[in-house]
Design a protein around this motif. Structure first.
Motif, mmCIF file in Angstrom:
data_model
loop_
_atom_site.group_PDB
_atom_site.id
_atom_site.type_symbol
_atom_site.label_atom_id
_atom_site.label_comp_id
_atom_site.label_asym_id
_atom_site.label_seq_id
_atom_site.Cartn_x
_atom_site.Cartn_y
_atom_site.Cartn_z
ATOM 1 N N SER A 137 3.626 10.103 -9.229
ATOM 2 C CA SER A 137 2.981 10.391 -10.520
ATOM 3 C C SER A 137 2.251 11.724 -10.457
ATOM 4 O O SER A 137 2.343 12.552 -11.375
ATOM 5 N N PHE A 138 1.546 11.936 -9.334
ATOM 6 C CA PHE A 138 0.791 13.183 -9.169
ATOM 7 C C PHE A 138 1.751 14.374 -9.177
ATOM 8 O O PHE A 138 1.527 15.381 -9.878
ATOM 9 N N LEU A 174 2.357 1.610 -3.388
ATOM 10 C CA LEU A 174 1.357 2.116 -4.332
ATOM 11 C C LEU A 174 1.112 3.603 -4.116
ATOM 12 O O LEU A 174 1.056 4.381 -5.073
ATOM 13 N N LEU A 175 0.995 3.966 -2.839
ATOM 14 C CA LEU A 175 0.748 5.384 -2.531
ATOM 15 C C LEU A 175 1.918 6.229 -3.035
ATOM 16 O O LEU A 175 1.713 7.304 -3.617
ATOM 17 N N GLN A 196 0.833 -1.206 0.000
ATOM 18 C CA GLN A 196 0.000 0.000 0.000
ATOM 19 C C GLN A 196 0.868 1.257 0.000
ATOM 20 O O GLN A 196 0.604 2.205 -0.734
ATOM 21 N N SER A 230 -2.859 12.007 2.420
ATOM 22 C CA SER A 230 -2.986 10.598 2.027
ATOM 23 C C SER A 230 -2.094 9.706 2.883
ATOM 24 O O SER A 230 -2.485 8.593 3.241
ATOM 25 N N VAL A 255 3.924 5.545 -5.481
ATOM 26 C CA VAL A 255 3.857 5.615 -6.955
ATOM 27 C C VAL A 255 2.811 6.653 -7.381
ATOM 28 O O VAL A 255 3.056 7.503 -8.245
ATOM 29 N N VAL A 256 1.641 6.592 -6.717
ATOM 30 C CA VAL A 256 0.560 7.531 -7.068
ATOM 31 C C VAL A 256 1.004 8.970 -6.791
ATOM 32 O O VAL A 256 0.827 9.868 -7.629
ATOM 33 N N LEU A 257 1.630 9.176 -5.616
ATOM 34 C CA LEU A 257 2.040 10.539 -5.257
ATOM 35 C C LEU A 257 3.142 11.049 -6.172
ATOM 36 O O LEU A 257 3.135 12.216 -6.576
ATOM 37 N N SER A 276 -0.015 14.792 -0.280
ATOM 38 C CA SER A 276 0.889 13.733 0.203
ATOM 39 C C SER A 276 0.683 13.516 1.691
ATOM 40 O O SER A 276 0.571 12.382 2.162
#
Ligand code: GTP
Length: 513
Positions: free
Chosen positions: A23-24, A16-17, A13, A308, A19-21, A305
């Motif tokens: 990317s964002f 993943l977070l 998790q 989340s 990676v998402v952050l 960031s």
């Protein structure tokens, strides 16, 4: 197992977070970078356009002055011819200068540099042979050229430039020189009109470097020589391109600027000398709105960031707590089940299998024994004189004895055998599949029975009371063929009574079923 799965899930998790952050953040950074590039390009285009507008307008102005100078030169033939009307030339020049905005002075000079006519009467007779433009044109006098002098300080503190045309005789020597003094302030309106923001400034300089006009007005900068090593002006001139766009510190203001420059050459005017127009803007100030957006973007990234990460951390913590509660509940449930099972199948005092579990195992054992053709044995024990112990030393000591009897029974049998408490002071030991031969099985059972009796006969320590107790035992073989369980038990029980009757502390073998 579940714990390690949870850790792996948590790590996944977080991964993943991240990676998402990332990317964002990359998306925001890319948008900001794109927006910055867009702002710079837009400013570049605007400044270039403004410089071009100034260029084109000034060229128009220069064309007008050039035409005026040429018309004066053409008129001179007339005035030279009609000497008597020479005095009218001054009036003609005045009329022309009044009609030409931005031209302050119109002079006609002879070959020696003396003013023979002017729109300003006070200049007549003055000699301008030492002026830079006069020196310049005497070297290469060409009637087709339009000479542009370097800016010079006027009496009013402004910087002026002369546009000059010459006529020559057949020998190529100077005949007449016509000069128009341009008042650069005339260009102020033009230069002002292209300033599209407060921090935009526009300047006009001679190509040799002297600054003649600066908007917003900075009289302290007028006359400054821009042509110094490394200056944006020098870079533009050295680039030898008519148009340039440069970024860097500005010599006059020191600020970091984007600067569009154009050299106003107007080839069709055959200018000797040129002007350079610059339209510039402080890069830092132009990027101020972008800076705000960038800070906002960074703030949003940081906030998202943080939120989340905290949310995930809290979620994981709550889940871990919930799982701990679940695990605890499950452990309790398991424990309760164990207890129920223990109560259902085991004797509470001795922890030996109870009657129900024994019967179950007997049933299975009998089936297996019949199937394998091997005899098993049931040993029915009853303690001798147990009641006496209870009566004399108390029920608790009786309990201690029962517990120790149970331990000794278990110590004497194999893993596959079963020692169970049948009732009160009665125990049953089931010996599994002793032998395929009844006689042999009987002997083996007798050996175990003797061993058990000997073990039970040893002294007990009942809460400090040294005590001796024996047991009587009936031994019944089973498994030769199918037989009701209670029949087997009855046979063993009956044999046990025979042993009691024979004097106790003994075993007796039951008749075959
Ligand atoms: N302490 C204790 N006594 C029990 C328990 N269950 C049964 N008893 C007692 O065990 C005794 C059983 O006695 P019996 O087997 O009838 O008599 P005995 O004294 O052993 O005599 P014999 O069997 O003829 O040798 C009774 O006094 C019961 O009250 C128990 O769980 N704990």
């Amino acid at each position: 197992m579940r714990f390690s799965v949870t850790i792996t899930n948590n790590r996944t998790q977080w991964l993943l977070l991240s990676v998402v952050l990332i990317s964002f953040a990359s998306l925001i950074a890319a948008s900001l970078f794109y927006e910055r590039s867009r702002v710079i390009e837009e400013q570049r285009q605007r400044l270039i356009t403004k410089a071009r507008v100034v260029d084109e307008n000034i060229v128009r102005q220069l064309e007008g002055v050039r035409n005026g100078l040429q018309s004066i030169l053409a008129d001179l033939e007339y005035f030279d011819h009609f000497k008597a009307r020479q005095h009218l030339l001054g009036l003609r020049l005045k009329a022309l200068s009044d009609a030409m905005p931005g031209v302050r002075t119109l002079n006609v000079l002879d070959a020696s540099g003396t003013v023979i006519a002017s729109n300003r009467a006070e200049l007549a007779g003055k000699n301008f042979a030492d002026r830079q433009y006069f020196t310049m044109l005497t070297q290469t006098p060409d009637p087709g050229d339009l000479y542009l002098s370097q800016p010079f300080a006027s009496v009013l503190g402004a910087y002026s430039m002369n546009l000059v045309q010459v006529s020559t005789n057949e020998g190529g020597a100077i005949e007449r020189v016509v000069t128009a003094t341009l008042d650069p302030e005339f260009f102020q309106v033009l230069l002002s009109s292209v300033r599209f923001a407060d921090d935009v400034w526009v300047a006009l300089a001679h190509v040799k470097g002297v600054l003649a006009l600066h908007l917003p007005e900075r009289r302290d900068l007028l006359g400054v020589d821009l042509n110094t090593p490394g200056s944006l002006f020098r870079q533009h001139v050295d680039g030898a391109e008519p148009s340039s766009f440069l970024t860097g510190p500005v010599k006059t203001t020191g600020e970091n600027a984007w600067m569009a420059q154009r050299t106003i050459t107007a080839p069709h005017l055959r200018m000797r000398g040129a002007l350079v127009v610059a339209a510039a803007r402080s890069a830092d100030r132009a990027l101020e709105p972008w800076d705000q957006i960038a800070k906002l973007g960074l703030g949003v990234v940081a906030l998202v960031s943080l939120i989340s990460a905290v949310t995930l951390w809290q979620t994981q913590r709550n889940r871990a707590r919930a799982m701990a509660v679940l695990a605890h509940e499950e452990a309790l449930r398991h424990q309760a089940e164990q207890e129920v099972r223990q109560m259902a199948f085991y004797d509470a005092l001795t922890h030996l299998p109870n009657r129900r579990l024994l019967l179950d195992r007997m049933s299975q054992q009998q089936a297996a024994s019949v199937r394998h053709g091997r005899y098993s044995a049931l040993l029915f024990l009853d303690l001798d004189g147990f009641k006496q112990l209870n009566d004399r030393h108390g029920h608790d000591r009786g309990d201690r004895l029962l517990e120790q009897v149970a331990q000794r029974l278990q110590g004497e049998i194999r893993q596959e055998d079963t020692a169970a408490r049948w009732a009160g002071d009665e125990f049953i030991v089931m010996l599994s599949e002793l032998s395929g031969d009844a006689e042999d099985a009987s002997q083996r059972a007798a050996q175990v029975a003797a061993k058990i009796l000997a073990s039970l006969a040893r002294e007990y320590d009942l809460d400090g009371l040294a005590y001796r107790c024996t047991a009587s035992m009936g031994v019944a073989l089973f498994g030769g063929e199918k037989e009701p369980l209670d029949e087997i038990i009855k046979r063993a029980d009956k044999a046990m009574y025979q042993a009691k009757a024979s004097g106790r502390n003994a075993f007796a073998s039951a008749a075959p079923g």
